[in-house]
Scaffold this motif. Structure first.
Motif, mmCIF file in Angstrom:
data_model
loop_
_atom_site.group_PDB
_atom_site.id
_atom_site.type_symbol
_atom_site.label_atom_id
_atom_site.label_comp_id
_atom_site.label_asym_id
_atom_site.label_seq_id
_atom_site.Cartn_x
_atom_site.Cartn_y
_atom_site.Cartn_z
ATOM 1 N N MET A 1 14.752 -49.384 -85.968
ATOM 2 C CA MET A 1 13.691 -50.522 -85.692
ATOM 3 C C MET A 1 14.189 -51.837 -85.874
ATOM 4 O O MET A 1 14.792 -52.404 -86.956
ATOM 5 C CB MET A 1 12.503 -50.065 -86.798
ATOM 6 N N ARG A 2 13.811 -52.488 -84.593
ATOM 7 C CA ARG A 2 14.266 -53.927 -84.663
ATOM 8 C C ARG A 2 13.582 -54.774 -85.761
ATOM 9 O O ARG A 2 12.514 -54.377 -86.101
ATOM 10 C CB ARG A 2 14.168 -54.574 -83.583
ATOM 11 N N SER A 3 13.939 -55.881 -86.354
ATOM 12 C CA SER A 3 13.291 -56.705 -87.249
ATOM 13 C C SER A 3 12.205 -57.718 -86.451
ATOM 14 O O SER A 3 12.073 -57.273 -84.956
ATOM 15 C CB SER A 3 14.110 -57.790 -87.941
ATOM 16 N N PHE A 4 11.242 -58.008 -87.081
ATOM 17 C CA PHE A 4 10.196 -58.812 -86.428
ATOM 18 C C PHE A 4 10.858 -60.137 -85.552
ATOM 19 O O PHE A 4 10.343 -60.231 -84.296
ATOM 20 C CB PHE A 4 9.201 -59.343 -87.585
ATOM 21 N N ASP A 5 11.751 -60.776 -86.071
ATOM 22 C CA ASP A 5 12.404 -61.793 -85.535
ATOM 23 C C ASP A 5 13.009 -61.258 -84.349
ATOM 24 O O ASP A 5 12.915 -62.125 -83.264
ATOM 25 C CB ASP A 5 13.252 -62.573 -86.381
ATOM 26 N N GLU A 6 13.774 -60.397 -84.186
ATOM 27 C CA GLU A 6 14.298 -59.644 -82.902
ATOM 28 C C GLU A 6 13.458 -59.429 -81.858
ATOM 29 O O GLU A 6 13.444 -59.715 -80.713
ATOM 30 C CB GLU A 6 15.117 -58.523 -83.141
ATOM 31 N N ILE A 7 12.063 -58.805 -82.284
ATOM 32 C CA ILE A 7 10.887 -58.480 -81.358
ATOM 33 C C ILE A 7 10.371 -59.893 -80.813
ATOM 34 O O ILE A 7 10.321 -59.801 -79.651
ATOM 35 C CB ILE A 7 9.896 -57.582 -81.973
ATOM 36 N N LEU A 8 10.402 -60.767 -81.720
ATOM 37 C CA LEU A 8 9.729 -62.106 -81.281
ATOM 38 C C LEU A 8 10.713 -62.908 -80.314
ATOM 39 O O LEU A 8 10.169 -63.270 -79.420
ATOM 40 C CB LEU A 8 9.507 -62.987 -82.681
ATOM 41 N N THR A 9 12.045 -62.524 -80.354
ATOM 42 C CA THR A 9 12.868 -63.088 -79.458
ATOM 43 C C THR A 9 12.804 -62.411 -78.139
ATOM 44 O O THR A 9 12.915 -63.264 -77.224
ATOM 45 C CB THR A 9 14.415 -62.849 -79.806
ATOM 46 N N ILE A 10 12.524 -61.220 -78.175
ATOM 47 C CA ILE A 10 12.092 -60.400 -76.777
ATOM 48 C C ILE A 10 11.001 -61.058 -76.190
ATOM 49 O O ILE A 10 10.952 -61.239 -74.882
ATOM 50 C CB ILE A 10 12.129 -58.909 -77.149
ATOM 51 N N ALA A 11 9.805 -60.989 -76.992
ATOM 52 C CA ALA A 11 8.667 -61.697 -76.519
ATOM 53 C C ALA A 11 8.937 -63.212 -75.981
ATOM 54 O O ALA A 11 8.312 -63.483 -74.848
ATOM 55 C CB ALA A 11 7.506 -61.600 -77.386
ATOM 56 N N ALA A 12 9.539 -64.048 -76.664
ATOM 57 C CA ALA A 12 9.642 -65.053 -76.392
ATOM 58 C C ALA A 12 10.554 -65.444 -75.039
ATOM 59 O O ALA A 12 10.588 -66.246 -74.010
ATOM 60 C CB ALA A 12 10.579 -66.094 -77.361
ATOM 61 N N ALA A 13 11.545 -64.393 -74.742
ATOM 62 C CA ALA A 13 12.343 -64.458 -73.373
ATOM 63 C C ALA A 13 11.390 -64.053 -72.172
ATOM 64 O O ALA A 13 11.483 -64.559 -71.188
ATOM 65 C CB ALA A 13 13.359 -63.477 -73.633
ATOM 66 N N ARG A 14 10.440 -63.386 -72.712
ATOM 67 C CA ARG A 14 9.615 -62.902 -71.291
ATOM 68 C C ARG A 14 8.488 -63.689 -71.230
ATOM 69 O O ARG A 14 8.099 -63.685 -70.116
ATOM 70 C CB ARG A 14 8.719 -61.576 -71.963
ATOM 71 N N LYS A 15 8.130 -64.597 -72.211
ATOM 72 C CA LYS A 15 6.639 -65.377 -72.218
ATOM 73 C C LYS A 15 7.091 -66.913 -72.071
ATOM 74 O O LYS A 15 6.054 -67.714 -71.879
ATOM 75 C CB LYS A 15 5.792 -65.147 -73.199
#
Length: 222
Positions: A1-15
């Motif tokens: 499971m990725r960390s929250f910061d890693e998922i936030l990075t994915i979201a930021a790249a998309r948005k």
């Protein structure tokens, strides 16, 4: 499971960046603020969610002033003291969405809120005191004790009222599946417990509320 910061990075790249991701995320109310919300407002929000299910939300919005009048401003005492045949009058009232199952559910939820008020002082007090780390338990309680508050109707109602919450939308479920938390939309207690554990882990990592984590997860896929 990725960390929250890693998922936030994915979201930021998309948005378009972290600020864009975080910009429209609502801040949950404090327990005292939740507890101070009158019981009639809780019932009103339940009613709106129930009536919107399966039809155009615009129809409900346009009829909302009349719906509030027909339901006596959603006053819990006034509703629960009405005679039994009042329900049949509602079913013929052109001000409301004339769906007997939905109208009955609203009356049943008024009775439920009154029971909670009698035992906890107010419905808002119970919601405020329910621990965020057991949000899944609160959702299950609403489903079992309330009427037509299963699925995402209960969680959406809680989010709209300001309770720190997560919503298992299609996008959030997609991220949870990608992280190996679940393998499909959760339906069992075991799966919901796994979801709660994942959110509690991300909450501990980030210090962010459930609402923020939920919205970040959604934006990382949708």
């Amino acid at each position: 499971m990725r960390s929250f910061d890693e998922i936030l990075t994915i979201a930021a790249a998309r948005k378009g960046g972290v600020e864009a991701v975080m910009a429209a995320i609502p801040t949950p109310l404090s327990p005292d603020q939740l507890a101070a919300i009158p019981d009639d407002r809780w019932l009103a929000q339940m009613a709106r969610g129930i009536l919107q299910a399966g039809i155009s939300w615009k129809v409900v919005e346009n009829k909302w002033p009349g719906i509030q009048e027909a339901f006596l401003g959603f006053d819990i005492g006034a509703i629960t003291f009405q005679p039994d045949d009042w329900f049949y009058d509602l079913c013929e009232d052109t001000r409301v969405i004339r769906s007997p199952p939905k109208l009955r559910a609203i009356l049943d939820n008024a009775a439920m809120i009154r029971r909670v008020r009698d035992s906890h002082g107010s419905f808002g007090r119970l919601i405020a005191d329910w621990p965020d780390e057991d949000f899944a338990g609160l959702v299950q309680w609403l489903k079992s004790e309330g009427a037509r508050l299963g699925g995402n109707t209960g969680p959406y109602m809680l989010r709209q009222m300001g309770k720190d919450s997560y919503i298992l939308s299609q996008d959030v479920v997609a991220r949870l599946v990608a992280e190996g938390v679940i393998d499909k939309e959760p339906s069992s207690k075991k799966a919901h417990a796994a979801v709660q554990t994942a959110f509690n882990t991300w909450r501990a990592q980030s210090g962010q509320p459930l609402t923020t984590i939920s919205r970040v997860l959604a934006q990382s896929t949708g």
